[in-house]
Design a protein around this motif. Structure first.
Motif, PDB file in Angstrom:
ATOM      1  N   MET A   1       0.844  -1.204   0.000  1.00 57.73           N
ATOM      2  CA  MET A   1       0.000   0.000   0.000  1.00 57.73           C
ATOM      3  C   MET A   1       0.877   1.251   0.000  1.00 57.73           C
ATOM      4  N   ILE A   2       0.686   2.120  -0.992  1.00 62.96           N
ATOM      5  CA  ILE A   2       1.445   3.370  -1.080  1.00 62.96           C
ATOM      6  C   ILE A   2       0.738   4.433  -0.255  1.00 62.96           C
ATOM      7  N   ARG A   3       1.412   4.948   0.755  1.00 53.93           N
ATOM      8  CA  ARG A   3       0.846   5.943   1.657  1.00 53.93           C
ATOM      9  C   ARG A   3       1.226   7.337   1.153  1.00 53.93           C
ATOM     10  N   VAL A   4       0.224   8.168   0.895  1.00 53.25           N
ATOM     11  CA  VAL A   4       0.451   9.461   0.232  1.00 53.25           C
ATOM     12  C   VAL A   4       0.033  10.620   1.131  1.00 53.25           C
ATOM     13  N   LEU A   5       0.864  11.645   1.161  1.00 55.77           N
ATOM     14  CA  LEU A   5       0.536  12.913   1.825  1.00 55.77           C
ATOM     15  C   LEU A   5       0.265  13.942   0.743  1.00 55.77           C
ATOM     16  N   LEU A   6      -0.896  14.595   0.791  1.00 58.41           N
ATOM     17  CA  LEU A   6      -1.267  15.613  -0.183  1.00 58.41           C
ATOM     18  C   LEU A   6      -0.993  17.003   0.367  1.00 58.41           C
ATOM     19  N   VAL A   7      -0.295  17.819  -0.413  1.00 58.61           N
ATOM     20  CA  VAL A   7       0.028  19.183   0.017  1.00 58.61           C
ATOM     21  C   VAL A   7      -0.424  20.165  -1.058  1.00 58.61           C
ATOM     22  N   ASP A   8      -1.441  20.958  -0.734  1.00 61.11           N
ATOM     23  CA  ASP A   8      -1.952  21.969  -1.668  1.00 61.11           C
ATOM     24  C   ASP A   8      -2.775  22.966  -0.860  1.00 61.11           C
ATOM     25  N   GLU A  41       5.697  19.315   8.980  1.00 59.13           N
ATOM     26  CA  GLU A  41       5.292  18.673  10.234  1.00 59.13           C
ATOM     27  C   GLU A  41       4.658  17.308   9.972  1.00 59.13           C
ATOM     28  N   GLN A  42       3.757  17.242   9.014  1.00 59.34           N
ATOM     29  CA  GLN A  42       3.079  15.980   8.741  1.00 59.34           C
ATOM     30  C   GLN A  42       4.003  14.953   8.104  1.00 59.34           C
ATOM     31  N   ALA A  43       4.927  15.409   7.289  1.00 60.24           N
ATOM     32  CA  ALA A  43       5.883  14.485   6.684  1.00 60.24           C
ATOM     33  C   ALA A  43       6.722  13.802   7.756  1.00 60.24           C
ATOM     34  N   ALA A  44       7.112  14.568   8.775  1.00 61.07           N
ATOM     35  CA  ALA A  44       7.906  14.000   9.868  1.00 61.07           C
ATOM     36  C   ALA A  44       7.071  13.052  10.721  1.00 61.07           C
ATOM     37  N   ARG A  45       5.811  13.383  10.921  1.00 61.96           N
ATOM     38  CA  ARG A  45       4.954  12.572  11.799  1.00 61.96           C
ATOM     39  C   ARG A  45       4.419  11.327  11.106  1.00 61.96           C
ATOM     40  N   LEU A  46       4.044  11.463   9.838  1.00 63.12           N
ATOM     41  CA  LEU A  46       3.384  10.363   9.128  1.00 63.12           C
ATOM     42  C   LEU A  46       4.350   9.482   8.338  1.00 63.12           C
ATOM     43  N   VAL A  47       5.494  10.038   7.953  1.00 59.36           N
ATOM     44  CA  VAL A  47       6.488   9.338   7.126  1.00 59.36           C
ATOM     45  C   VAL A  47       5.808   8.653   5.925  1.00 59.36           C
ATOM     46  N   PRO A  48       5.176   9.425   5.056  1.00 59.48           N
ATOM     47  CA  PRO A  48       4.481   8.840   3.900  1.00 59.48           C
ATOM     48  C   PRO A  48       5.470   8.286   2.879  1.00 59.48           C
ATOM     49  N   ASP A  49       4.976   7.400   2.013  1.00 60.31           N
ATOM     50  CA  ASP A  49       5.827   6.859   0.951  1.00 60.31           C
ATOM     51  C   ASP A  49       6.050   7.901  -0.139  1.00 60.31           C
TER      52      ASP A  49
END
Length: 210
Positions: A1-8, A41-49
């Motif tokens: 499963m590819i975990r994605v963080l959306l930034v916009d 902040e979210q990239a550090a906390r969630l560590v998305p793929d």
């Protein structure tokens, strides 16, 4: 499963992207951010793929956020998705550590493929962006094409055209072969030339003899 963080910074765009990704097998949106500060902040906390990153946002912009994220985690896979495909945005984003660059008018299938490519360590680019990267890289190293050892005649033909910045469809048309055949040749060429992406492959067409 590819975990994605959306930034916009546009909520409507994030909502549309979330619907697209969550409907796709093998992908899930683990978080959203409306500006660069929240993205870091979210990239550090969630560590998305994969982080899908807009560039123009209030406060901390996407380029700054990309630089901060990759400083904390150099292996982070950040895929820029922006309206602005000009060099003033492209090269600073790549220098900041983005692994790929797609335009917002890209077809949904291209975005989904780009996310998968980014997650697998590849560098996805819109064709327009890729063409400019290749042209600029080739202009910086203007040696004429040469024979690469171990290639078939057809592979060399394809490599020369990649070096000219042609797309797969344009190569297929020029050589009177199918696009699928072109893709097969390019996969083989990347292996034989140890090129991790199409830009490096284009440079291989212009590499001088040792």
């Amino acid at each position: 499963m590819i975990r994605v963080l959306l930034v916009d910074d546009q909520q409507l765009i994030r909502a549309g992207l979330r619907m697209l990704l969550d409907a796709e097998d093998g992908m899930t949106v683990v978080g959203e951010a409306g500006d660069g500060r929240a993205a870091v902040e979210q990239a550090a906390r969630l560590v998305p793929d994969v982080i899908v990153m807009d560039l123009r946002m209030p406060g901390v912009d996407g380029i700054t956020a990309t630089s901060r994220i990759t400083a904390q985690r150099p292996a982070a896979r950040i895929l820029v998705l922006t309206t602005f495909g000009d060099d003033d945005h492209l090269y600073p984003a790549l220098q900041a550590g983005a692994c790929g660059f797609l335009l917002k008018d890209a077809p949904p299938a291209e975005l989904l493929a780009g996310i998968r490519q980014a997650a697998s360590g590849e560098s996805p680019f819109s064709q327009e962006v890729l063409r400019r990267l290749v042209r600029r890289a080739v202009d910086a190293r203007p040696e004429p094409p040469h024979r690469v050892e171990g290639l078939t005649t057809r592979e060399q033909d394809v490599l020369d055209l990649v070096g000219e910045g042609l797309t797969n469809a344009e190569i297929a048309d020029r050589l009177h072969i199918g696009v699928t055949t072109v893709k097969t040749h390019i996969t083989a060429l990347m292996t034989k030339t140890a090129s991790p992406n199409r830009v490096r492959l284009a440079l291989a067409a212009h590499r001088p003899h040792d």
